[in-house]
Design an enzyme around this catalytic site. Structure first.
Site, PDB file in Angstrom:
ATOM      1  N   ASP A 102       0.835  -1.194   0.000  1.00 30.06           N
ATOM      2  CA  ASP A 102       0.000   0.000   0.000  1.00 30.06           C
ATOM      3  C   ASP A 102       0.877   1.254   0.000  1.00 30.06           C
ATOM      4  O   ASP A 102       1.854   1.335   0.754  1.00 30.06           O
ATOM      5  CB  ASP A 102      -0.892  -0.035   1.245  1.00 30.06           C
ATOM      6  CG  ASP A 102      -1.852   1.127   1.318  1.00 30.06           C
ATOM      7  OD1 ASP A 102      -2.727   1.234   0.444  1.00 30.06           O
ATOM      8  OD2 ASP A 102      -1.719   1.939   2.262  1.00 30.06           O
ATOM      9  N   GLU A 119       1.578  -0.423  -5.043  1.00 31.28           N
ATOM     10  CA  GLU A 119       0.666   0.678  -5.346  1.00 31.28           C
ATOM     11  C   GLU A 119       1.599   1.878  -5.510  1.00 31.28           C
ATOM     12  O   GLU A 119       2.073   2.445  -4.523  1.00 31.28           O
ATOM     13  CB  GLU A 119      -0.329   0.912  -4.216  1.00 31.28           C
ATOM     14  CG  GLU A 119      -1.329   2.010  -4.544  1.00 31.28           C
ATOM     15  CD  GLU A 119      -2.276   2.315  -3.392  1.00 31.28           C
ATOM     16  OE1 GLU A 119      -3.450   2.612  -3.659  1.00 31.28           O
ATOM     17  OE2 GLU A 119      -1.842   2.271  -2.228  1.00 31.28           O
TER      18      GLU A 119
END
Length: 693
Positions: free
Chosen positions: A347, A383
Site C-alpha cells: 500500500d 501501489e
C-alpha cells in the site's frame, strides 16, 4: 538467576524451551520496563527493568516465562515534542514484534500521551495509565508448525490472474459457507469458495490487510469500524477478528493458506508499512510513538513536533532508519517463512522508498528486498504512489516489481463510458503499457491491469451511478473520489427498466472482456462477477455491513458472469500471446509482426487512421507467440452505432472462428472466410481465432 542479560540478536519475545528472551529497540529511551500481566490481561503482575542495552536494543532473559504469558512495555525517556520525543511511561505499549495480541483496544483519553482538551495540546503531559484498555502481547511458541512442509503453487507471473478480496466481506453473505466459518480465514478455504475461485480461473487471491489493526476512535464514536484494515498497529500478528478460533489466529491463517495452496491458489497479502494507527501529532500512543518516535517516523526537519505526512493518514514510517527497515524486512520474511504466503501488495509503496530528497529508485528498501534470499521468489506488487510531493511513480519501480496500473483503469473507464478519441491510449493499455514499463528489462507482467478495486465503485456501480453516495460514512459525502469516469446509463441507481439493465450488463461484460484480453496481469475485484453493488458508495472502508460485504444475490441470475469470466480466463490460457513475456512490435522488415492494427476494412492503420476524429473503433491481430499457435483477432467498438468491419486477409490463415461476442449469451461456433464482412454491434467486444482450415 531468574533474570539475566539475554541477547540483542533477535527482537521481540523469543521462547527457547526454557525461558523467554525479550528485546526492544529504542535509540532515545533512558529505561525500558517489561510489564507482565495475568491470564486475562486485566492485572499487571510486575514490572521488570530490562537489564542490558546493546546497540540501542534493550534486552533481558526470564527463565520462568513461557508461551501464553501476556506482556507489554513501558518506555522511559524525554517528553519533548518540539524535539521529536514523546516518551510517556504511563502508557503501556505494544511490542512491534508481537506475533499475537490478546484483547482489543478500548478507547479512552488515557491512550493519549498528552492531556486532551488542554490549550497546550500535545505539549501537555498525561499521567493516566492506559493499560486497562490496551491489548496485551502474547508470548508464542514459534516452533509449532514451523517445520511442516509446504508446497507452493508457484504460478508464473505471466500466468497470474489476481482476485482481490476482503477476508470477511467475501464469505459473510454466502449461504454455502458454514455459518461458523463465514467472514473468517476458514471461510476463504472452504470447498465451495475454492470451487468458485476455480470456476473463475483465478490463480491468486489478494487479501486486504490481515496484519493486526485497530478501529479509529472517530469511527468507533460513529458506531463504525475500520473495515478494510488499513490502520496497522502490529506487523507480525494475524488479525484475530478473522479467526474462527480467536485464541489461535496464526494457526487459522496458516491452515487457510495451506488449503488454498492444495487447490493450486496463491495467497498475496496487502500490507501497510507506510504508516501506522497512531496518526498525527494529536494521535494516541500505542506502540512506536512511545518507544522511539524520532526513529520510527518521518518528522519535519524544521519542526519535529509535526510529522511529514506522505500518506494522508497522519504519519509516515521512516524506512531510511536501519532498525525500521529491519522491522519491515523481518515482518515480510515472517509471513513468507512461517505463514507461507506467496507475495505482497504494498500500500502506498512510494513512501517506503522515500529518502531525504523524495522517491529514490536506489533506496535501502529496494536494495534490501532485491538481495534477500527469502523474498527473492515471491511476488512483489506496488501501489506506486502516495500523497507526498513527487508521489506518483507509476513505471518507476525496479524490474522485479509489478505495479497497479491506474492508467489502464482510467482510460478503459472513459472508453466504455462513451468518450471518443482514445483509441491510441486504449491500444497501449491493451498491449501491456510499454510506454510506461518497457525499460530496465521489465516485461509486460509489470502492469497489473484493473478497472475496479476495493477503493472506488464496484463494476456494477460503475455503470449505475454517476455520483458517489457515501452518506453512510458520516462525512457528509465529502470522502471518496469525485473522479470516477462512471455513467448511470440514464437512471441514478437501481432500476427495473430492462433496456437500461441490459445496457449496464453489456458494459460490465465489455470491461471484463478487455481486462482478460489485455497483456499484463489482470486483477478482478471480488463480487464483480455477480454484479455486487455498494449502493453507490465508492469508499466503503468503514462499512462492515451489507454495503461493504460481497452480495451474492446476482448468482444464477442475469447478473451472473461467472461462466463468462471462466470463458475469458480459458481463452487467456489458450492464447499465450495474451500473457506474453515479450513486448510487441508491429510489421517487421521480413513481413512478420507481433501486432497488426487494422481499420474496419482490414487495412493496416496509418497515422491518419489513428487520428480519426472521435474514434471509438479499434481492431487488431496478435500473432501467435509459440510454434503451431493461432492468431487472435480482437475488435472493440465503444460507439453507440454498429460498425461494419472485415475479417483480416492474412496468408497464414484461411478462416476465422468466433471465440465470443459480448452481445451474445452463447458462443456461435462458426467458421468464417477471410475478408468476410461482419458487424460489430454497438458497445461490443468480439474475438476470433485464425485457422488454417
Amino acid at each position: 538467576m531468574r533474570l539475566t542479560a539475554g541477547t540483542d540478536s533477535r527482537l521481540g519475545a523469543t521462547w527457547d524451551g526454557r525461558g523467554t528472551n525479550f528485546a526492544l529497540f529504542s535509540a532515545n529511551a533512558h529505561k525500558v520496563e517489561l510489564c507482565l500481566f495475568d491470564a486475562q490481561g486485566r492485572r499487571e503482575l510486575e514490572r521488570i527493568e530490562l537489564p542490558e542495552r546493546t546497540e540501542d536494543v534493550w534486552h533481558g532473559y526470564l527463565n520462568d516465562v513461557s508461551p501464553g504469558q501476556l506482556y507489554g512495555y513501558r518506555v522511559h525517556g524525554p517528553y519533548d515534542p518540539d524535539r521529536g520525543h514523546r516518551f510517556n511511561a504511563h502508557k503501556l505499549l505494544l511490542d512491534p514484534y508481537a506475533k499475537r495480541l490478546n484483547g482489543r483496544l478500548v478507547w479512552s483519553e488515557a491512550h493519549f500521551a498528552y492531556r486532551t482538551g488542554s490549550p497546550r495540546e500535545d505539549l501537555s503531559f498525561d499521567r493516566r495509565d492506559n493499560a486497562r484498555g490496551m491489548p496485551k502481547v502474547v508470548v508464542v511458541d514459534e516452533t509449532v508448525g514451523s517445520g511442516r512442509r509446504e508446497t507452493r503453487p508457484g504460478v508464473r507471473w505471466e500466468d497470474t490472474i489476481v482476485y482481490e478480496a476482503h477476508v470477511k466481506g467475501l464469505t459473510q453473505l454466502r449461504d454455502d459457507v458454514p455459518p461458523g466459518l463465514r467472514g473468517t480465514f476458514g471461510g476463504l478455504a472452504c470447498p465451495t469458495m475454492i470451487a468458485h475461485l476455480k470456476r473463475l480461473g483465478v490463480t491468486t487471491i489478494e487479501l486486504l490487510p490481515v496484519q493486526g489493526f485497530v478501529d479509529d476512535r472517530v469511527l468507533v464514536e460513529k458506531k463504525l469500524v475500520n473495515y478494510w484494515g488499513y490502520n496497522t498497529i502490529s506487523f507480525f500478528a494475524p488479525e484475530a477478528r478473522y479467526a474462527p478460533d480467536k485464541d489461535n489466529p496464526l494457526d487459522s491463517f496458516r491452515t487457510t493458506v495451506a488449503r488454498l495452496h492444495d487447490a493450486g491458489i496463491e495467497v498475496l497479502l496487502d500490507v501497510v508499512y507506510n504508516h501506522t494507527a497512531e496518526g498525527n501529532h494529536l494521535g494516541p500512543t500505542l506502540s512506536f510513538r512511545g518507544i522511539d518516535n524520532a526513529s520510527y517516523y518521518w518528522l519535519k526537519p524544521d519542526n519535529p513536533r509535526y510529522y511529514d505526512d506522505f500518506t494522508g493518514c497522519g504519519n509516515s514510517m521512516n524506512l531510511t532508519h536501519p532498525r525500521v527497515l529491519q522491522m519491515v524486512m523481518d515482518s515480510l520474511r515472517y509471513w513468507v517463512e512461517v505463514c507461507h504466503v506467496d507475495g505482497f501488495r504494498f500500500d502506498l509503496a512510494t513512501t517506503l522508498a522515500r529518502g531525504s530528497n523524495g522517491f529514490d529508485r536506489n533506496s535501502g528498501f529496494f536494495t534490501a528486498i532485491r538481495q534477500d534470499p527469502i523474498l527473492a521468489g515471491v511476488k512483489l506488487v506496488a501501489e506506486p504512489w502516495d500523497l507526498g510531493m513527487g508521489g506518483y511513480q507509476v513505471g518507476a519501480f525496479p524490474s522485479q516489481w509489478s505495479e497497479w496500473n491506474d492508467r489502464y483503469r482510467s482510460v478503459m473507464r472513459r472508453y466504455w463510458s462513451g468518450e471518443g478519441s482514445l483509441i491510441g491510449e486504449v491500444s497501449r493499455r491493451m498491449t501491456g503499457s510499454s510506454d510506461m514499463f518497457n525499460r530496465d528489462g521489465r516485461m509486460p507482467r509489470a502492469s497489473i491491469n484493473h478497472v475496479t478495486v476495493h477503493d472506488g465503485f464496484t463494476l456494477a456501480d460503475l455503470f449505475s451511478y454517476e455520483r458517489k453516495h457515501n452518506v453512510a460514512n458520516g462525512e457528509d459525502n465529502r470522502d471518496g473520489s469525485n473522479d470516477n469516469h462512471s455513467i448511470n446509463c440514464g437512471v441514478e441507481g437501481p432500476t427495473d427498466d430492462p433496456k437500461l439493465l441490459g445496457m449496464r450488463r453489456q458494459l460490465r461484460k465489455n470491461q471484463l472482456a478487455c481486462l482478460f484480453l489485455a497483456q499484463g496481469v489482470p486483477l478482478l475485484l471480488a463480487g464483480d462477477e455477480v454484479g455486487n453493488s455498494q449502493a453507490g458508495n465508492n469508499n466503503a472502508y468503514c462499512q462492515d455491513n451489507e454495503i461493504g460485504w460481497v452480495g451474492w444475490d446476482g448468482t444464477n441470475t442475469e447478473d451472473d458472469m461467472v461462466e463468462f469470466v471462466g470463458l475469458m480466463t480459458d481463452i487467456r490460457r489458450r492464447f499465450p500471446q495474451l500473457r506474453s513475456r515479450r513486448w510487441l512490435d508491429g510489421r517487421r522488415a521480413d513481413g512478420s509482426y507481433g501486432v497488426l492494427w487494422l481499420t474496419p476494412s482490414a487495412a493496416e492503420m496509418t497515422d491518419q487512421d489513428w487520428a480519426f476524429p472521435d474514434g471509438r473503433f479499434l481492431a487488431y491481430v496478435l500473432s501467435p507467440s509459440e510454434p503451431g499457435g493461432s492468431a487472435i483477432f480482437i475488435v472493440l467498438n465503444s460507439g453507440v452505432q454498429e460498425i461494419e468491419f472485415h475479417l483480416p486477409k492474412l496468408p497464414e490463415y484461411q478462416t476465422w472462428k468466433e471465440l465470443f461476442d459480448t452481445t451474445k449469451n452463447t458462443v456461435q461456433v462458426a467458421t468464417l472466410g477471410c475478408g468476410n464482412p461482419m458487424i460489430a454491434p454497438p458497445r461490443s467486444v468480439l474475438a476470433f481465432s485464425g485457422t488454417t482450415e
